[in-house]
Design a protein around this motif. Structure first.
Motif, short mmCIF file in Angstrom:
data_model
loop_
_atom_site.label_atom_id
_atom_site.label_comp_id
_atom_site.label_asym_id
_atom_site.label_seq_id
_atom_site.Cartn_x
_atom_site.Cartn_y
_atom_site.Cartn_z
N ARG A 120 0.86 -1.18 0.00
CA ARG A 120 0.00 0.00 0.00
C ARG A 120 0.89 1.23 0.00
O ARG A 120 1.83 1.32 0.79
CB ARG A 120 -0.93 0.02 1.21
N VAL A 121 0.60 2.15 -0.88
CA VAL A 121 1.38 3.37 -1.00
C VAL A 121 0.47 4.54 -0.59
O VAL A 121 -0.63 4.67 -1.11
CB VAL A 121 1.88 3.59 -2.44
N THR A 122 0.94 5.35 0.35
CA THR A 122 0.18 6.52 0.78
C THR A 122 0.93 7.77 0.34
O THR A 122 2.10 7.97 0.70
CB THR A 122 0.00 6.54 2.30
N LEU A 123 0.27 8.59 -0.47
CA LEU A 123 0.86 9.82 -1.00
C LEU A 123 -0.12 10.96 -0.79
O LEU A 123 -1.25 10.91 -1.28
CB LEU A 123 1.16 9.64 -2.49
N GLU A 124 0.30 11.96 -0.02
CA GLU A 124 -0.53 13.12 0.26
C GLU A 124 -1.92 12.73 0.77
O GLU A 124 -2.93 13.26 0.35
CB GLU A 124 -0.65 14.00 -0.99
N GLY A 125 -1.95 11.75 1.67
CA GLY A 125 -3.20 11.32 2.29
C GLY A 125 -4.02 10.35 1.46
O GLY A 125 -5.02 9.82 1.95
N LYS A 126 -3.64 10.11 0.22
CA LYS A 126 -4.37 9.18 -0.63
C LYS A 126 -3.62 7.85 -0.70
O LYS A 126 -2.40 7.83 -0.81
CB LYS A 126 -4.54 9.76 -2.04
N GLU A 127 -4.38 6.76 -0.62
CA GLU A 127 -3.78 5.43 -0.59
C GLU A 127 -4.10 4.67 -1.87
O GLU A 127 -5.23 4.71 -2.37
CB GLU A 127 -4.30 4.65 0.62
N PHE A 128 -3.10 3.98 -2.43
CA PHE A 128 -3.32 3.15 -3.60
C PHE A 128 -2.41 1.93 -3.53
O PHE A 128 -1.49 1.88 -2.72
CB PHE A 128 -3.10 3.94 -4.91
#
Length: 343
Positions: A120-128
């Motif tokens: 799981r990658v979290t970038l600027e509060g968004k997870e994908f």
């Protein structure tokens, strides 16, 4: 190679971060952050008593435990037992028995191993979702369907093949390459993450020592489903049996993922809003590079099974029932399927 030392005190330091694993005799053993507060040679080592956000963790005297930490360019670990702890709320220490020996594994930060695990990658509060493709102590390579930019900060979460979870691993993005399926980028781990460094160092060093023939790749499942609640149920059922699970809500993106890294099997919801089940199978048949991958569908009854599909599950089938039936069918097709043995 691993080295065993009896001069334990030579590798200890006050205020040194460690990971304390409790209940190591059971598969549910939990790992907690702690800190070395002192020791009496040949008797005990004093650690901060582990706690969750709400309360101190329950401990039992004589319980087996494992302590791991990184120091002097080595990953260190030892087995011990819980001796005692203080139950007063303002006192937070616990005592573990002085170990007979300490295991040391030397490593170089540049040592890199191939890997393929979901993350799981979290970038600027968004997870994908993404996949970790290789790993070293100071970084990793990640592929994802999302395009990212260099120098952005992300958090990664994944489970190593030895079952150890890595959570909230902070990194800077480096060397991004845009692909037809999204992007592949390097991650440079940030400093002051001693708790995860130990896990990574032990795994990388142990993998480099292990003969290649002993390396077994876990089976991989691609779930094509827009309902994230259903995805969570399926993910748990399959990961409990040793599968690596990936999800995409888009049927078209699924085709790109299949080309990038073919899974052991595909599980598709017949209620997809973008491409219906029959159309999805037609697209798979047209792509000969994935025609041998077994595809299963699930959804409302009464719909015809798309031609070429391995099977269909009704809407009321549980995630565990789907998993067990798929494993039985795939195992019967031969050992090349890579299905873990029944447990």
């Amino acid at each position: 190679m691993a080295e065993y030392r009896r001069d334990i005190e030579a590798f200890l330091a006050v205020d040194e971060p460690v990971l304390l694993q409790l209940k190591v005799a059971s598969q549910s053993g939990q790992r907690y952050r702690s800190v070395v507060r002192g020791w009496v040679k040949s008797q005990y080592i004093m650690l901060d008593r582990p706690r969750t956000e709400a309360h101190y963790v329950y401990m039992e005297r004589r319980d087996r435990c494992v302590v791991r930490f990184v120091t002097q360019g080595k990953a260190c670990g030892f087995e011990s037992t819980i001796l005692d702890w203080d139950e007063r709320p303002h006192i937070s220490y616990c005592l573990v028995a002085w170990p007979e020996s300490l295991e040391l594994v030397a490593f170089r930060k540049s040592q890199r191993i191939d890997l393929f695990v979901p993350c799981r990658v979290t970038l600027e509060g968004k997870e994908f979702e993404g996949e970790v493709r290789d790993l070293s102590l100071d970084g990793c390579r990640v592929s994802t369907a999302v395009v990212v930019a260099n120098n952005e900060k992300v958090e990664l979460a994944f489970t190593l093949p030895n079952g150890i979870p890595v959570e909230r691993l902070r990194a800077n993005i480096r060397n991004t390459h845009v692909t037809d399926a999204g992007s592949v980028f390097g991650c440079e781990f940030l400093g002051n993450q001693e708790y995860v460094q130990s896990d990574l160092a032990f795994y990388v060093a142990a993998t480099l020592e292990r003969p290649t023939a002993d390396h077994k790749v876990a089976p991989r499942l691609l779930i094509v489903e827009q309902n994230q609640e259903r995805v969570a149920q399926l993910r748990k059922a399959f990961t409990d049996k040793g599968w690596h699970v990936f999800n995409t809500p888009s049927s078209i993106e699924a085709l790109l993922r299949l080309r990038m890294m073919p899974p052991t099997a595909v599980l598709v919801s017949q209620e997809q809003s973008d491409v219906a089940g029959v159309q999805f199978m037609d697209l798979l048949k047209a792509a000969r590079w994935v025609e041998t991958i077994p595809v299963y569908f699930y959804g409302p009854g009464g719909k015809p099974l798309p031609g070429g599909a391995m099977g269909h599950f009704s809407s009321d089938a549980s995630a565990q029932e789907m998993r067990d039936e798929m494993e039985a069918a795939l195992a019967a097709s031969g050992p090349s399927a890579g299905i873990p043995p029944a447990r």
